[in-house]
Scaffold this motif. Structure first.
Motif, PDB file in Angstrom:
ATOM      1  N   SER A  12      -7.130   1.687  13.604  1.00  0.00           N
ATOM      2  CA  SER A  12      -6.970   2.107  12.424  1.00  0.00           C
ATOM      3  C   SER A  12      -6.615   0.801  11.554  1.00  0.00           C
ATOM      4  CB  SER A  12      -6.006   3.017  12.001  1.00  0.00           C
ATOM      5  OG  SER A  12      -5.587   3.324  10.805  1.00  0.00           O
ATOM      6  N   VAL A  13      -7.017   0.899  10.128  1.00  0.00           N
ATOM      7  CA  VAL A  13      -6.431  -0.133   9.422  1.00  0.00           C
ATOM      8  C   VAL A  13      -4.719  -0.096   9.203  1.00  0.00           C
ATOM      9  CG1 VAL A  13      -8.380  -0.215   7.610  1.00  0.00           C
ATOM     10  CG2 VAL A  13      -6.483   1.287   7.289  1.00  0.00           C
ATOM     11  N   MET A  14      -4.296   1.049   9.538  1.00  0.00           N
ATOM     12  CA  MET A  14      -3.115   1.185   9.984  1.00  0.00           C
ATOM     13  C   MET A  14      -2.217   0.432  11.155  1.00  0.00           C
ATOM     14  SD  MET A  14      -1.361   4.477   8.115  1.00  0.00           S
ATOM     15  CE  MET A  14      -2.273   5.387   7.216  1.00  0.00           C
ATOM     16  N   VAL A  64       1.562   1.314   6.252  1.00  0.00           N
ATOM     17  CA  VAL A  64       1.397   2.072   5.020  1.00  0.00           C
ATOM     18  C   VAL A  64       2.631   2.935   4.862  1.00  0.00           C
ATOM     19  CG1 VAL A  64       0.021   3.833   3.854  1.00  0.00           C
ATOM     20  CG2 VAL A  64      -0.941   1.870   4.939  1.00  0.00           C
ATOM     21  N   VAL A  65       3.275   3.100   3.709  1.00  0.00           N
ATOM     22  CA  VAL A  65       4.337   3.634   3.425  1.00  0.00           C
ATOM     23  C   VAL A  65       4.269   5.060   4.175  1.00  0.00           C
ATOM     24  CG1 VAL A  65       3.528   3.848   0.964  1.00  0.00           C
ATOM     25  CG2 VAL A  65       6.226   4.223   1.673  1.00  0.00           C
ATOM     26  N   TYR A 110       3.235   6.620  12.837  1.00  0.00           N
ATOM     27  CA  TYR A 110       1.845   6.307  13.270  1.00  0.00           C
ATOM     28  C   TYR A 110       1.425   5.064  13.127  1.00  0.00           C
ATOM     29  CZ  TYR A 110      -3.204   6.803  12.945  1.00  0.00           C
ATOM     30  OH  TYR A 110      -4.568   6.808  12.860  1.00  0.00           O
ATOM     31  N   GLY A 144     -10.655   2.930   7.895  1.00  0.00           N
ATOM     32  CA  GLY A 144      -9.468   3.463   6.622  1.00  0.00           C
ATOM     33  C   GLY A 144      -9.624   5.061   6.814  1.00  0.00           C
ATOM     34  N   SER A 168      -1.264   9.733  -4.552  1.00  0.00           N
ATOM     35  CA  SER A 168      -1.997   8.448  -4.603  1.00  0.00           C
ATOM     36  C   SER A 168      -2.807   8.552  -3.003  1.00  0.00           C
ATOM     37  CB  SER A 168      -1.211   7.372  -4.227  1.00  0.00           C
ATOM     38  OG  SER A 168      -0.367   7.229  -5.671  1.00  0.00           O
ATOM     39  N   SER A 169      -2.366   8.915  -2.080  1.00  0.00           N
ATOM     40  CA  SER A 169      -3.028   9.072  -0.802  1.00  0.00           C
ATOM     41  C   SER A 169      -4.135   9.978  -0.864  1.00  0.00           C
ATOM     42  CB  SER A 169      -1.991   9.643   0.350  1.00  0.00           C
ATOM     43  OG  SER A 169      -2.717  10.111   1.284  1.00  0.00           O
ATOM     44  N   PHE A 220      -7.961   8.885  -0.197  1.00  0.00           N
ATOM     45  CA  PHE A 220      -9.112   9.661   0.482  1.00  0.00           C
ATOM     46  C   PHE A 220     -10.353   9.659  -0.023  1.00  0.00           C
ATOM     47  CE2 PHE A 220      -6.247  10.121   4.225  1.00  0.00           C
ATOM     48  CZ  PHE A 220      -7.045  10.490   5.129  1.00  0.00           C
ATOM     49  N   TYR A 265     -11.103  -2.184   2.232  1.00  0.00           N
ATOM     50  CA  TYR A 265      -9.733  -2.605   2.974  1.00  0.00           C
ATOM     51  C   TYR A 265      -9.868  -4.055   3.033  1.00  0.00           C
ATOM     52  CZ  TYR A 265      -7.333   1.577   3.277  1.00  0.00           C
ATOM     53  OH  TYR A 265      -6.525   2.716   3.206  1.00  0.00           O
ATOM     54  N   ILE A 316      -6.952  -5.858   1.487  1.00  0.00           N
ATOM     55  CA  ILE A 316      -5.451  -5.488   1.826  1.00  0.00           C
ATOM     56  C   ILE A 316      -5.158  -6.301   3.193  1.00  0.00           C
ATOM     57  CG2 ILE A 316      -4.504  -3.563   2.916  1.00  0.00           C
ATOM     58  CD1 ILE A 316      -5.511  -1.946   0.623  1.00  0.00           C
ATOM     59  N   PHE A 363       2.022  -3.880  -2.156  1.00  0.00           N
ATOM     60  CA  PHE A 363       1.786  -2.221  -1.868  1.00  0.00           C
ATOM     61  C   PHE A 363       2.876  -1.720  -2.592  1.00  0.00           C
ATOM     62  CE2 PHE A 363      -0.875  -2.917   1.320  1.00  0.00           C
ATOM     63  CZ  PHE A 363      -1.377  -1.667   1.993  1.00  0.00           C
ATOM     64  N   LEU A 384       1.517  -1.349  -5.862  1.00  0.00           N
ATOM     65  CA  LEU A 384       0.158  -0.398  -6.001  1.00  0.00           C
ATOM     66  C   LEU A 384       0.789   1.264  -6.066  1.00  0.00           C
ATOM     67  CD1 LEU A 384      -2.319  -1.847  -3.473  1.00  0.00           C
ATOM     68  CD2 LEU A 384      -2.884  -1.225  -5.977  1.00  0.00           C
ATOM     69  N   LEU A 385       2.009   1.450  -5.299  1.00  0.00           N
ATOM     70  CA  LEU A 385       2.628   2.563  -5.152  1.00  0.00           C
ATOM     71  C   LEU A 385       3.392   2.965  -6.248  1.00  0.00           C
ATOM     72  CD1 LEU A 385       2.433   5.142  -3.297  1.00  0.00           C
ATOM     73  CD2 LEU A 385       4.486   4.325  -2.367  1.00  0.00           C
ATOM     74  N   MET A 428      -3.954   5.345 -10.023  1.00  0.00           N
ATOM     75  CA  MET A 428      -4.586   4.939  -8.923  1.00  0.00           C
ATOM     76  C   MET A 428      -6.258   5.006  -8.798  1.00  0.00           C
ATOM     77  SD  MET A 428      -3.923   3.734  -5.870  1.00  0.00           S
ATOM     78  CE  MET A 428      -2.196   4.216  -5.241  1.00  0.00           C
TER      79      MET A 428
HETATM   80  C1  RET Z   1      -3.898   1.665   0.498  1.00  0.00           C
HETATM   81  C2  RET Z   1      -2.894   2.262  -0.266  1.00  0.00           C
HETATM   82  C3  RET Z   1      -2.220   3.381  -0.064  1.00  0.00           C
HETATM   83  C4  RET Z   1      -2.723   4.372   0.787  1.00  0.00           C
HETATM   84  C5  RET Z   1      -3.459   4.204   2.017  1.00  0.00           C
HETATM   85  C6  RET Z   1      -3.950   5.378   2.835  1.00  0.00           C
HETATM   86  C7  RET Z   1      -3.583   6.653   2.445  1.00  0.00           C
HETATM   87  C8  RET Z   1      -4.395   5.032   4.229  1.00  0.00           C
HETATM   88  C9  RET Z   1      -4.834   5.898   4.843  1.00  0.00           C
HETATM   89  C10 RET Z   1      -5.547   5.289   6.186  1.00  0.00           C
HETATM   90  C11 RET Z   1      -5.584   6.177   7.158  1.00  0.00           C
HETATM   91  C12 RET Z   1      -5.557   7.660   7.136  1.00  0.00           C
HETATM   92  C13 RET Z   1      -5.784   5.864   8.494  1.00  0.00           C
HETATM   93  C14 RET Z   1      -5.888   6.495   9.948  1.00  0.00           C
HETATM   94  O1  RET Z   1      -5.718   5.760  10.909  1.00  0.00           O
HETATM   95  C15 RET Z   1      -1.133   3.782  -0.914  1.00  0.00           C
HETATM   96  C16 RET Z   1       0.422   3.756  -0.147  1.00  0.00           C
HETATM   97  C17 RET Z   1      -1.385   5.047  -1.287  1.00  0.00           C
HETATM   98  C18 RET Z   1      -0.817   3.012  -2.130  1.00  0.00           C
HETATM   99  C19 RET Z   1      -1.046   1.698  -1.748  1.00  0.00           C
HETATM  100  C20 RET Z   1      -2.440   1.265  -1.366  1.00  0.00           C
END
Ligand code: RET
Ligand code: NDP
Length: 317
Positions: free
Chosen positions: A144-146, A151-152, A157, A188, A225-226, A230, A263, A266, A283, A286-287, A294
């Motif tokens: 994952s990008v995570m 990610v806060v 995860y 992402g 924001s999330s 999405f 992504y 980032i 981050f 952004l948040l 957003m």
């Molecule tokens: C980029 C970004 C955000 C959220 C990212 C999300 C929600 C990513 C979801 C990724 C998933 C679901 C990966 C699964 O493996 C924030 C924190 C809202 C604000 C700052 C920029």
């Protein structure tokens, strides 16, 4: 049974989402190059896959039960494959977990690591020795990008995917010596049950142990924001399946494969400033500063993704 020249592909977590779509795409390959063993922990959930596979079911696609959290289930599954011969292993099964760490119980955190990290280790441990002996094979991991950028409120995860990235980065080097490739797919946000399950869990959450400010930041700042992210960046499971097919069909597969060019900036930030300050501060801004904007932030991100960066991702088309 696989016919000669067909590659045996075993995929974990095929009851829904990305795993289901990869299984169907490969099983429906025009040249019938794949014999797909689609696995899931509960075969009662097979209907969606069987329906999507259509004629391919029973021909190029078969089903086996497999729970990546159980040593016994993994062994039984791999032993039931003819000669234990798997050309391509796709580790897809995974679970999400969202929310303030102080309100999540240790059991739930361990379940995430047991599935997302040890589940992959368990599968690789069982399949890799045969691949090494044959001096051939490809192991694909749905990261994952995570797995690349924290990610806060996704702390646990993210940590489980980071753990897998470290494991694979180390394994990949040794495996190359045995002509076995290892590739990470780094999506992402993707619209699957992963998203719906997390939102259902959040709706039930009571946040024990979390203070009012933290709960407010999570519910009123992060979640909206999330949802925007999405909406703006979400890919389909078919997109990820197409990217995965490209990776396994590549003569020289890349180790990391981002699927979403939005992504790239980032991830690039992390490597542009080794102190981590650029990522953490961006981050934060952004948040907490641009969260309410957003939608606009998303447009800026799109502009940042110039064609030169786009080339560094794997496109589904
Ligand atoms: C980029 C970004 C955000 C959220 C990212 C999300 C929600 C990513 C979801 C990724 C998933 C679901 C990966 C699964 O493996 C924030 C924190 C809202 C604000 C700052 C920029
Ligand atoms: N959706 C997204 O935004 C993103 C997802 N990913 C990753 O993609 C992968 C697939 O997720 P996605 O398709 O989105 O989500 P889904 O929830 O649709 O699919 C997850 C699959 O994993 C299976 N699974 C869970 N636990 C186990 C287990 N112990 N043994 C075997 N299978 C199990 C589920 O089975 P069951 O039905 O039995 O629960 C299901 O088939 C995951 O690794 C996820 O981390 C990566 C980036 C983004």
């Amino acid at each position: 049974m696989a016919s000669s020249g067909q590659k045996v592909v075993l995929i974990t977590g095929c009851s829904s989402g990305i795993g289901l779509r990869i299984a169907v795409l490969l099983a429906k390959d025009e040249k019938k190059r794949y014999h797909v063993i689609a696995t899931m922990r509960d075969l009662k959930k097979k209907d969606k896959l069987v329906e999507a596979a259509g004629d391919a079911y029973g021909k190029t696609l078969m089903l086996l039960p497999l729970d990546v959290c159980s040593d016994e289930s993994v062994k039984q599954c791999i032993n039931s494959v003819k000669d234990r011969h798997i050309d391509i292993l796709i580790n897809n099964a995974g679970v999400g977990l969202l929310g303030p760490v102080e309100s999540i119980c240790m059991e739930d955190m361990k379940r995430v690591f047991e599935t997302n990290f040890f589940g992959v280790v368990r599968m690789i441990k069982e399949v890799m020795p045969d691949m090494k002996k044959r001096r051939a094979g490809h192991i694909v991991v749905m990261s994952s990008v995570m797995g690349l950028q924290g990610v806060v409120f996704n702390d646990i995860y993210t940590a489980s995917k980071f753990a897998m990235e470290g494991f694979c980065e180390s394994m990949g080097v040794q495996l190359l010596k045995f002509n076995v490739h290892l590739s990470m797919i780094e999506p992402g946000p993707v619209h699957t049950e992963f998203e719906t399950k997390m939102m259902e869990d959040v709706a039930k959450m009571e946040y024990p142990g979390a203070d009012a400010d933290t709960v407010r930041y999570f519910k009123d700042v992060y979640l909206p924001s999330s949802k925007d992210i999405f909406e703006a960046m979400g890919q389909t499971p078919e997109d990820i399946a197409k990217c995965t097919k490209k990776v396994i069909e590549s003569r020289n597969p890349r180790f990391r494969n981002l699927t979403n060019s939005l992504y790239t900036p980032i991830v690039a930030m992390k490597y542009a400033d080794e102190t981590g300050g650029l990522s953490v501060n961006t981050f934060y801004n952004l948040l907490f500063n641009f969260g309410p904007l957003m939608h606009i932030t998303m447009s800026i991100l799109k502009c940042l993704t110039c064609s030169c960066l786009r080339r560094r991702t794997i496109s589904p088309n």
